[in-house]
Design an enzyme around this catalytic site. Structure first.
Site, PDB file in Angstrom:
ATOM      1  NE  ARG A   1      -4.517   1.056  -0.966  1.00 32.18           N
ATOM      2  CZ  ARG A   1      -4.509  -0.205  -0.565  1.00 32.18           C
ATOM      3  NH1 ARG A   1      -3.611  -0.924  -0.970  1.00 32.18           N
ATOM      4  NH2 ARG A   1      -5.530  -0.771   0.161  1.00 32.18           N
TER       5      ARG A   1
ATOM      6  NE  ARG B   1     -11.711   1.916   7.032  1.00 32.77           N
ATOM      7  CZ  ARG B   1     -10.717   1.418   7.187  1.00 32.77           C
ATOM      8  NH1 ARG B   1     -10.537   0.106   6.004  1.00 32.77           N
ATOM      9  NH2 ARG B   1      -9.524   1.664   6.762  1.00 32.77           N
TER      10      ARG B   1
ATOM     11  CE  LYS C   1      -3.023  -3.590   4.458  1.00 27.58           C
ATOM     12  NZ  LYS C   1      -3.517  -1.899   3.770  1.00 27.58           N
TER      13      LYS C   1
HETATM   14  C1  BTN Z   1      -0.959  -0.518   2.252  1.00 24.74           C
HETATM   15  O1  BTN Z   1      -1.388   0.803   2.507  1.00 24.74           O
HETATM   16  O2  BTN Z   1      -1.827  -1.722   2.482  1.00 24.74           O
HETATM   17  C2  BTN Z   1       0.222  -0.785   1.017  1.00 24.74           C
HETATM   18  C3  BTN Z   1       1.350  -0.750   1.925  1.00 24.74           C
HETATM   19  C4  BTN Z   1       2.976  -0.408   1.123  1.00 24.74           C
HETATM   20  C5  BTN Z   1       3.465  -0.703   2.103  1.00 24.74           C
HETATM   21  C6  BTN Z   1       5.877  -1.129   1.822  1.00 24.74           C
HETATM   22  S1  BTN Z   1       6.893  -1.492   2.808  1.00 24.74           S
HETATM   23  C7  BTN Z   1       7.342  -1.665   1.277  1.00 24.74           C
HETATM   24  C8  BTN Z   1       7.063  -0.610   0.106  1.00 24.74           C
HETATM   25  N1  BTN Z   1       7.596   0.994   1.335  1.00 24.74           N
HETATM   26  C9  BTN Z   1       6.708   2.024   1.962  1.00 24.74           C
HETATM   27  O3  BTN Z   1       6.990   2.446   1.779  1.00 24.74           O
HETATM   28  N2  BTN Z   1       5.395   1.261   1.467  1.00 24.74           N
HETATM   29  C10 BTN Z   1       5.766  -0.070   0.491  1.00 24.74           C
END
Ligand code: BTN
Length: 325
Positions: A122, A322, A187
């Protein structure tokens, strides 16, 4: 050009296979095999080489199995799946999923990959995605009513993923608004929702899920926040194909019903897992920072933030939260 995975899938941790045999079965030169072995080693997969015998893996490698994933789904979930891709390497499973044909309403498609070269987190962050270490999963789900209730999808997905992980024996999990899964202060998993198609017509959500399963320290240098994997959190050697089946089995029925059911019925459960409950938090929106106390989540999936001006609802993907110092 021969992809390294063509060589890797012929290696195991018991038998040696010679460079010549690998070259013959793939119809390439020994030099090409050598390059593939170097690429495999650079991915952090240790390969044993013994002169006169050839190559074998130092440790067993658990690769995703499309067959196992589909076999472990109940008929009602499997029958709704239009396309399943188990890729070796892709830039991002979400990007790949967004380029596919949209499945019809009530059905879905799945994209998995052993690694991502440009995994998306994100707020423009990178999602670190080393080979065969974690889970990178995208589900394409058509929306019946464009954008309808998209705000509640995020906390519902987080709750269902947490419940699935708990059922597999992973303790002490919490959800950090909007949809991060935490173990203690680290996380474990994240969700990236992206809309595809025409907002006024046919449209779908791509649900991107990243779960750290067995993330080597050597791959984690680029992670800019405390992280943990399933192996560390639970001591479990998780079979990733089984994990995918269990997730799909939990998420698909929810996706099929959330537009009618709403979030209210799940809100209490969500709040029991709220990682930020009653914490002082800082909400960053562009250049603005608001300090307040997190008071759970609203029926519309928004963070409830208490400040001197009362309780306000915080919506939207660009909001970051945060814990304050
Ligand atoms: C975050 O930032 O918390 C979200 C992470 C999401 C990662 C997943 S891995 C599968 C899918 N493909 C991506 O490029 N991102 C999501």
């Amino acid at each position: 050009m021969l992809h390294f995975s063509e060589v890797l899938t012929r290696l195991d941790h018991v038998h040696y296979i010679s460079g010549q045999e690998l070259a013959d079965v793939n119809n390439v030169t020994r030099a090409t095999i050598h390059n593939c072995i170097q690429k495999i080693a650079a991915l952090g997969i240790e390969v044993d080489r013994v002169r006169g015998l050839g190559y074998r893996l130092k440790h067993p490698l658990d690769l995703l199995s499309k067959k196992d994933i589909l076999n472990n789904l109940p008929d009602c979930v499997r029958n709704g799946c239009v396309e399943t891709h188990c890729l070796q390497e892709v830039d991002s499973t979400n990007k790949f999923a967004a380029s596919m044909d949209l499945p019809g309403v009530g059905s879905y498609s799945v994209v998995l990959s052993e690694m991502q070269t440009a995994g998306k987190g994100r707020r423009g962050r990178e999602w670190v995605s080393p080979y065969a270490a974690n889970l990178y999963l995208s589900i394409v789900w058509p929306l019946q009513r464009p954008l309808h209730e998209a705000g509640i999808l995020s906390p519902m997905l987080a709750l269902k993923i947490l419940q699935c992980l708990e059922s597999l024996g992973i303790p002490d999990l919490g959800i950090k608004w909007p949809n991060d899964i935490y173990w203690q202060d680290k996380k474990l998993a994240g969700i990236l929702l992206e809309l595809v198609g025409d907002a006024a017509g046919e449209c779908a959500v791509v649900v991107g899920i990243g779960i750290n399963v067995n993330l080597p320290n050597s791959a984690a240098d680029n992670i800019d926040q405390p992280w943990v994997d399933i192996k560390t959190a639970s001591g479990l050697n998780m079979d990733r194909s089984e994990l995918v089946s269990k997730l799909l089995n939990k998420l698909l029925p929810m996706l099929a019903s959330y537009e009618h059911k709403g979030f209210a019925a799940y809100r209490k459960e969500w709040q029991e897992k709220d990682f930020l409950a009653d914490e002082t938090v800082v909400v960053t929106m562009g250049a603005n920072k608001t300090v307040g106390t997190a008071r759970g989540v609203s029926e519309r999936g928004a963070l409830l933030l208490e400040t001197n001006h009362g309780v306000q609802e915080i919506h939207g993907g660009e909001v970051s939260v945060r814990k304050s110092a």
